[in-house]
Design a protein around this motif. Sequence first.
Motif, short mmCIF file in Angstrom:
data_model
loop_
_atom_site.label_atom_id
_atom_site.label_comp_id
_atom_site.label_asym_id
_atom_site.label_seq_id
_atom_site.Cartn_x
_atom_site.Cartn_y
_atom_site.Cartn_z
N MET A 276 0.81 -1.22 0.00
CA MET A 276 0.00 0.00 0.00
C MET A 276 0.85 1.27 0.00
SD MET A 276 -3.11 0.28 -0.30
CE MET A 276 -4.45 -0.83 -0.56
N ARG A 277 2.01 1.19 0.61
CA ARG A 277 2.83 2.40 0.74
C ARG A 277 3.45 2.81 -0.59
NH1 ARG A 277 3.94 3.13 6.17
NH2 ARG A 277 3.72 1.32 7.52
N ILE A 278 3.64 1.85 -1.50
CA ILE A 278 4.26 2.22 -2.77
C ILE A 278 3.31 1.90 -3.92
CG2 ILE A 278 6.68 2.09 -2.11
CD1 ILE A 278 6.73 -0.76 -2.94
N ARG A 279 2.02 1.91 -3.63
CA ARG A 279 1.04 1.50 -4.63
C ARG A 279 1.00 2.44 -5.82
NH1 ARG A 279 -5.11 0.82 -4.66
NH2 ARG A 279 -5.22 2.72 -3.45
N ASP B 238 -3.78 10.51 1.30
CA ASP B 238 -3.69 9.65 2.48
C ASP B 238 -2.71 8.50 2.23
OD1 ASP B 238 -5.19 8.54 0.55
OD2 ASP B 238 -6.96 8.14 1.78
N TYR B 239 -1.59 8.82 1.67
CA TYR B 239 -0.53 7.85 1.45
C TYR B 239 -1.03 6.61 0.72
CZ TYR B 239 1.87 10.99 4.47
OH TYR B 239 2.42 12.12 4.99
N ASN B 240 -1.58 6.82 -0.46
CA ASN B 240 -1.94 5.77 -1.40
C ASN B 240 -3.13 4.91 -1.02
OD1 ASN B 240 0.21 6.66 -2.85
ND2 ASN B 240 1.53 4.93 -2.40
N TRP B 241 -3.87 5.27 0.02
CA TRP B 241 -5.08 4.49 0.28
C TRP B 241 -6.15 4.87 -0.73
CZ3 TRP B 241 -5.29 0.25 3.07
CH2 TRP B 241 -4.27 0.04 3.98
N GLY C 113 9.72 1.28 -4.88
CA GLY C 113 8.88 2.47 -5.01
C GLY C 113 9.65 3.65 -5.55
N ALA C 114 10.87 3.83 -5.04
CA ALA C 114 11.66 4.99 -5.46
C ALA C 114 11.98 4.94 -6.93
CB ALA C 114 12.94 5.06 -4.64
N VAL D 7 7.93 2.51 -16.22
CA VAL D 7 8.53 1.19 -16.07
C VAL D 7 7.64 0.33 -15.17
CG1 VAL D 7 10.90 1.90 -16.38
CG2 VAL D 7 9.91 1.95 -14.13
N VAL D 8 7.87 -0.97 -15.26
CA VAL D 8 7.17 -1.90 -14.39
C VAL D 8 8.15 -2.34 -13.32
CG1 VAL D 8 6.09 -4.16 -14.26
CG2 VAL D 8 5.67 -2.71 -16.22
N VAL D 9 7.77 -2.19 -12.06
CA VAL D 9 8.61 -2.70 -10.98
C VAL D 9 7.87 -3.88 -10.34
CG1 VAL D 9 10.01 -0.71 -10.41
CG2 VAL D 9 7.69 -0.82 -9.58
#
Lengths: 71, 558
Positions: free
Chosen positions: B124-127, B151-154, B476-477, B489-491
């Motif tokens: 969720m944090r890097i969604r 709200d941080y990707n929620w 995420g970075a 890109v796809v991570v």
Amino acid sequence: MGWLYYQYLLITGIYVLEPWEQSVFNTLLFTAVAMVIYTSYVFVPVHVHLALDFFSELVRGQPESTVALIN
Amino acid sequence: MTESAGNKKEDCHAANGVKPGRNGMVKNHHHHHQYQKQEKVYHAACNGELYSRPFIESFEETPMLVAVLTYMGYGILTIFGYLRDFMREWKIEKCHIAREREEQKDFVPLYQDFENFYTRNLYMRIRDSWNRPICGVPGAKFDLVERSSKDYNWTFEYTGRVVKNVINLGSYNYLGFAENTGSCATAAGDVTVKFGVGVASTRQEMGNLDRHEELEKLVASFLGVESAMAFAMGFATNSMNIPAIAGKGCLILSDELNHASLVLGARLSGSTIRVFKHNNMQSLEKLLRDAIVHGQPRTHRPWKKILILVEGIYSMEGSIIRLPEVIALKKKYKAYLYLDEAHSIGALGPSGRGVVEYFGLDPKDVDIMMGTFTKSFGASGGYIGGRKDLIDYLRTHSHSAIYATSMSPPVLEQIITSMKCIMGEDGMTIGRSRIQRLAENTVYFRRRLREMGFIIYGNNDSPVVPMMLYMPAKIGAFGREMLKRNIGVVVVGFPATPIIESRARFCISAAHSKEMLDRALDVISEVGDLLQLKYSRHKALPSLDRPFDETTYEENEE
């Protein structure tokens, strides 16, 4: 300095955390490091001193008092 | 390297039989030294007589320090995950994710709480690096819908702006047929006017158009097999046809990194599944030999049939199957071979006929040729090709032949036109030049990345290029920094890869021009410096890391 902090964020993984979590982590880490430094400052000299005493006596050979004891 | 594949067990894998023992690994080590000298010879000339071309594949091992730091990062994130879960439990913060209703709290839980711990607290944090909506054709460049989260990707909100001209390094658009102009798009448009879009019935009822028949003939001639059959969905082609082919009392030998559709199909079939190490022929041969010597468990009856499931290009590793060896083993032990060419069809081989052509083999040696139209052909759906009696059997027995709504006419037309283009039947050389372009782009891109010092997995000729990121925060970075510089890109992270081997996956396309690739490479290098991603310690071209095995391929060995 900014670059260094960025690397620290990435390697510890706290880059993805919310700001307040980052500060919790930083505070904890800072406290732990500070305590380590403080304890080493307080205790390491004492231990080093004791160790030095111990080894220097070993080098110097048998202390006279033991000889006196045997007699 | 090969040995690291031992702990690379895919998360969602079936293993109700005996897993391949670790004995093989010791053996491998031994032979590694023994063959060290010969490696260079293979490297320069040819990998033994079975291969018609050099087979160079490298899986550089994870540096120890990086592995330790990665685990540490996951540890820290897990601790914070527990902290946040604790706060949600005690209602200190609001829980956004689905949870049990108050009045059902004594029921069996509907949303397993712990299992989505990873989703809730790490993904969720890097969604924001995934599921980005795009608007427009996913060709060499595309436009992204800009979105932001408070709200941080929620939740996300759309800002109403569009990020224009992002270089697309993520689509499986190997030959660049995902386009809205050109012969394919025109043909698909014309057909839509004539046939409409929906067919509203299955192939066995009113949904069998003349175009379907034409497509199947075309696919069969493209593959060089007797007969072929097309399905409307690539995933279902695997998961619904394997149960029609194999059943109770059969043995399926599956590569450990096979795609989820193959795994699902194998499980649905009810056969015994045994997993061999990724692309490891000693492991496969050991399983085959054991299967023939011991037969079925308890009864010791011989297996009804043994089916080997492999893929052409493995989409997460970028490795190419050692097909000549697999075919030799299959002939030696009289097993059947099911080859999934989802990524390799169109992308490999001098005329795009997939991994079989790449190795210069006979398509008749592969019993079941499966592939998809979703990637190189820029359409959707899948096919199965093989002997005529096999295809006739599948037509009457496969679930996706009986129950699935048949393919939509414009999709059909896209496939037919693009396939004819690849085969050169349209009288032009566009198809041929695209295949060549893809091969050039692939080699160039891989070479440049390796020179920059990134750790790249897989075969030199595979257009799927996985680049290792390792640390969770870097996933995420990397996605964010690349998008900031207008490259999409796809991570890929944990459930799709082993936990420490997070990676970015680039898919090279024939649509990429040299300038685009150069721009992308410059940016990757810049971001790589920023995030310290240049882990590789090999300065020269990594030599052939895998030991060449001692397996013999004579059929009458005894």
